[in-house]
Scaffold this motif. Structure first.
Motif, PDB file in Angstrom:
ATOM      1  N   LYS A 148     -92.218 -29.837   8.171  1.00 28.52           N
ATOM      2  CA  LYS A 148     -91.461 -28.649   7.770  1.00 28.52           C
ATOM      3  C   LYS A 148     -91.088 -27.810   8.992  1.00 28.52           C
ATOM      4  O   LYS A 148     -89.990 -27.271   9.063  1.00 28.52           O
ATOM      5  N   ALA A 162     -85.183 -19.744   7.381  1.00 26.11           N
ATOM      6  CA  ALA A 162     -85.881 -20.715   6.547  1.00 26.11           C
ATOM      7  C   ALA A 162     -86.852 -20.006   5.604  1.00 26.11           C
ATOM      8  O   ALA A 162     -87.485 -19.020   5.978  1.00 26.11           O
ATOM      9  N   VAL A 163     -86.948 -20.502   4.382  1.00 30.94           N
ATOM     10  CA  VAL A 163     -87.913 -19.994   3.419  1.00 30.94           C
ATOM     11  C   VAL A 163     -88.710 -21.194   2.897  1.00 30.94           C
ATOM     12  O   VAL A 163     -88.140 -22.120   2.306  1.00 30.94           O
ATOM     13  N   ASP A 164     -90.004 -21.177   3.155  1.00 29.27           N
ATOM     14  CA  ASP A 164     -90.872 -22.294   2.789  1.00 29.27           C
ATOM     15  C   ASP A 164     -91.267 -22.179   1.310  1.00 29.27           C
ATOM     16  O   ASP A 164     -91.933 -21.231   0.913  1.00 29.27           O
ATOM     17  N   VAL A 165     -90.856 -23.158   0.526  1.00 30.38           N
ATOM     18  CA  VAL A 165     -91.097 -23.119  -0.919  1.00 30.38           C
ATOM     19  C   VAL A 165     -92.189 -24.118  -1.303  1.00 30.38           C
ATOM     20  O   VAL A 165     -92.164 -24.736  -2.370  1.00 30.38           O
ATOM     21  N   GLY A 166     -93.162 -24.290  -0.398  1.00 31.70           N
ATOM     22  CA  GLY A 166     -94.371 -25.014  -0.771  1.00 31.70           C
ATOM     23  C   GLY A 166     -94.249 -26.523  -0.826  1.00 31.70           C
ATOM     24  O   GLY A 166     -93.546 -27.145  -0.030  1.00 31.70           O
ATOM     25  N   THR A 169     -93.507 -30.889  -4.917  1.00 29.73           N
ATOM     26  CA  THR A 169     -93.362 -30.765  -6.371  1.00 29.73           C
ATOM     27  C   THR A 169     -92.394 -29.641  -6.747  1.00 29.73           C
ATOM     28  O   THR A 169     -92.013 -29.527  -7.912  1.00 29.73           O
ATOM     29  N   ASN A 170     -91.994 -28.809  -5.783  1.00 27.33           N
ATOM     30  CA  ASN A 170     -90.976 -27.789  -6.049  1.00 27.33           C
ATOM     31  C   ASN A 170     -89.563 -28.274  -5.722  1.00 27.33           C
ATOM     32  O   ASN A 170     -88.607 -27.498  -5.823  1.00 27.33           O
ATOM     33  N   PRO A 173     -86.769 -27.881  -8.725  1.00 35.34           N
ATOM     34  CA  PRO A 173     -86.088 -26.581  -8.789  1.00 35.34           C
ATOM     35  C   PRO A 173     -85.108 -26.346  -7.626  1.00 35.34           C
ATOM     36  O   PRO A 173     -84.041 -25.783  -7.843  1.00 35.34           O
ATOM     37  N   LEU A 174     -85.447 -26.789  -6.422  1.00 36.08           N
ATOM     38  CA  LEU A 174     -84.498 -26.616  -5.299  1.00 36.08           C
ATOM     39  C   LEU A 174     -83.228 -27.426  -5.547  1.00 36.08           C
ATOM     40  O   LEU A 174     -82.114 -26.952  -5.331  1.00 36.08           O
ATOM     41  N   LYS A 196     -79.451 -16.311  -1.146  1.00 37.56           N
ATOM     42  CA  LYS A 196     -80.361 -15.619  -0.223  1.00 37.56           C
ATOM     43  C   LYS A 196     -81.545 -15.122  -1.033  1.00 37.56           C
ATOM     44  O   LYS A 196     -81.369 -14.639  -2.158  1.00 37.56           O
ATOM     45  N   ILE A 197     -82.721 -15.261  -0.474  1.00 34.31           N
ATOM     46  CA  ILE A 197     -83.917 -14.717  -1.116  1.00 34.31           C
ATOM     47  C   ILE A 197     -84.043 -13.252  -0.711  1.00 34.31           C
ATOM     48  O   ILE A 197     -83.929 -12.920   0.478  1.00 34.31           O
ATOM     49  N   THR A 198     -84.266 -12.384  -1.686  1.00 34.00           N
ATOM     50  CA  THR A 198     -84.439 -10.960  -1.399  1.00 34.00           C
ATOM     51  C   THR A 198     -85.941 -10.617  -1.457  1.00 34.00           C
ATOM     52  O   THR A 198     -86.729 -11.359  -2.048  1.00 34.00           O
ATOM     53  N   LEU A 200     -88.045 -10.429   1.059  1.00 31.55           N
ATOM     54  CA  LEU A 200     -88.834 -10.905   2.201  1.00 31.55           C
ATOM     55  C   LEU A 200     -88.843  -9.832   3.297  1.00 31.55           C
ATOM     56  O   LEU A 200     -87.865  -9.117   3.468  1.00 31.55           O
ATOM     57  N   PRO A 201     -89.935  -9.740   4.054  1.00 32.42           N
ATOM     58  CA  PRO A 201     -89.942  -8.797   5.167  1.00 32.42           C
ATOM     59  C   PRO A 201     -88.841  -9.173   6.164  1.00 32.42           C
ATOM     60  O   PRO A 201     -88.581 -10.353   6.382  1.00 32.42           O
TER      61      PRO A 201
ATOM     62  N   ARG B  91     -97.753 -29.572 -10.434  1.00 30.83           N
ATOM     63  CA  ARG B  91     -96.342 -29.208 -10.567  1.00 30.83           C
ATOM     64  C   ARG B  91     -96.194 -27.884 -11.316  1.00 30.83           C
ATOM     65  O   ARG B  91     -96.643 -27.734 -12.434  1.00 30.83           O
ATOM     66  N   ARG B 187     -96.777 -17.422  -1.262  1.00 33.20           N
ATOM     67  CA  ARG B 187     -96.863 -17.796   0.158  1.00 33.20           C
ATOM     68  C   ARG B 187     -96.640 -16.620   1.091  1.00 33.20           C
ATOM     69  O   ARG B 187     -97.207 -16.563   2.171  1.00 33.20           O
ATOM     70  N   TYR B 188     -95.739 -15.722   0.690  1.00 36.08           N
ATOM     71  CA  TYR B 188     -95.383 -14.610   1.582  1.00 36.08           C
ATOM     72  C   TYR B 188     -96.045 -13.298   1.138  1.00 36.08           C
ATOM     73  O   TYR B 188     -95.708 -12.240   1.650  1.00 36.08           O
ATOM     74  N   GLY B 194     -86.570 -12.061  -4.967  1.00 35.15           N
ATOM     75  CA  GLY B 194     -85.475 -12.270  -5.918  1.00 35.15           C
ATOM     76  C   GLY B 194     -84.410 -13.110  -5.260  1.00 35.15           C
ATOM     77  O   GLY B 194     -84.626 -13.624  -4.159  1.00 35.15           O
ATOM     78  N   LYS B 196     -80.020 -13.587  -4.452  1.00 35.50           N
ATOM     79  CA  LYS B 196     -78.642 -13.093  -4.469  1.00 35.50           C
ATOM     80  C   LYS B 196     -77.735 -14.272  -4.179  1.00 35.50           C
ATOM     81  O   LYS B 196     -78.045 -15.112  -3.313  1.00 35.50           O
TER      82      LYS B 196
END
Lengths: 202, 202
Positions: A148, A162-166, A169-170, A173-174, A196-198, A200-201, B91, B187-188, B194, B196
């Motif tokens: 990754k 980049a956003v790590d979605v584990g 098995t996910n 959904p991606l 875009k994911i909202t 996040l820091p 899963r 994770r974060y 969310g 967008k």
């Protein structure tokens, strides 16, 4: 990084090849037809002094079907950008029995291939417009943390957050998000919707 | 609008009830236990002079299981926010046999219920922080254009931009996005990631 793209003459493969070559990576695209791969590579090599190689999938060290790729992919980072969409009307996205195309690839390639699901949402249209900022996050998932990291580097080289979605098995959904974006493109007459994911820091 | 929320005493239901009441809608939350519904309604009614009703699901004109709701939902707009997540490890998201929970609801309620899948991605944490802007798009899908218009109004009343993702056959991918957001939250260490959509005209 040395990168081989299986079936790299399509829009998404060519777009990734262009962006990665621009980032200084050593990129070779493969096709079943070596002549077609060389022609596409020559075409892509033109802009911005990029040099992209083209050969048959087999010569890239790759075969056209994943089952035959098992040996070639042992220990390697394998990025699955595949999304099983059906454009014949009716349901656009149905996850395959394994849950996702990425998990299907993992099953075919065996546990030694370091499969990461990523780049599904980066529109080919965005990739091919060189010098243009891509307004989309790079969502990725997979079971190998170092693999990754390599994919995150390949993304940040083209300016993607980049956003790590584990875990892998996910991946379903991606992959499904591409059905959402494809529908939005059609309904709103766009070529390049993204996400875009909202929250996040910064 | 008159809105009844089945099982409205949970975090997501209470959050939606609060936001909609604040928008001037006539909201009643239901629970299997009428006393619990009344207590929660009283608690939610406090801030900002909102008045929310509470009664048993049955008294709201609703039953606790969708099959029994068939008559009550005939001709009505039914919003499915349900996401079938399994938090036991392994899963996180597996679409149900119908493709999505929304399509399962449609099958149970029959063709006269106007099912719209929406609000899956609006974090309960964001809903409950009244006066706070929600940084997330409202993705929705469904087969009834007028029902979708009503849902879009309910979203715009709380400041959400709506993005129409076509037919109810896209509900599976929308539900799957919640697995992506839940993983990102874990994770974060967030409560309110969310999404967008990018590339839409401003």
């Amino acid at each position: 990084m040395r990168i081989g793209i299986i079936g790299g003459t399509g829009k998404e493969g060519a777009g990734l090849a262009g962006r990665w070559a621009q980032g200084g990576h050593d990129v070779t695209i493969g096709s079943r037809d070596a002549e077609r791969a060389r022609a596409k590579a020559a075409e892509l090599s033109g802009p911005a002094g990029r040099a992209i190689g083209g050969m048959s999938n087999r010569a890239v060290g790759l075969e056209t079907t994943l089952g035959e790729l098992k040996d070639a992919c042992r220990g390697k980072v394998v990025i699955s950008t595949v999304v099983p969409l059906s454009f014949g009307g009716g349901r656009l996205f149905t996850p395959p029995p394994h849950g996702s195309s990425a998990e299907e690839a993992q099953a075919l390639l065996g546990p030694d291939a370091r499969v990461v699901a990523a780049f599904h949402h980066i529109a080919a249209h965005e990739l091919s417009a060189a010098g243009h900022d891509i307004d989309c996050d790079l969502l990725l998932c997979g079971g190998d943390a170092d693999a990754k990291k390599a994919v995150i580097l390949l993304g940040s080289g083209m300016g993607l957050r980049a956003v790590d979605v584990g875990a892998l098995t996910n991946a379903g959904p991606l992959e499904g998000i591409t059905a959402v974006l494809a529908t939005i493109n059609r309904r709103y007459k766009l070529k390049n919707s993204g996400i875009k994911i909202t929250g996040l820091p910064a």
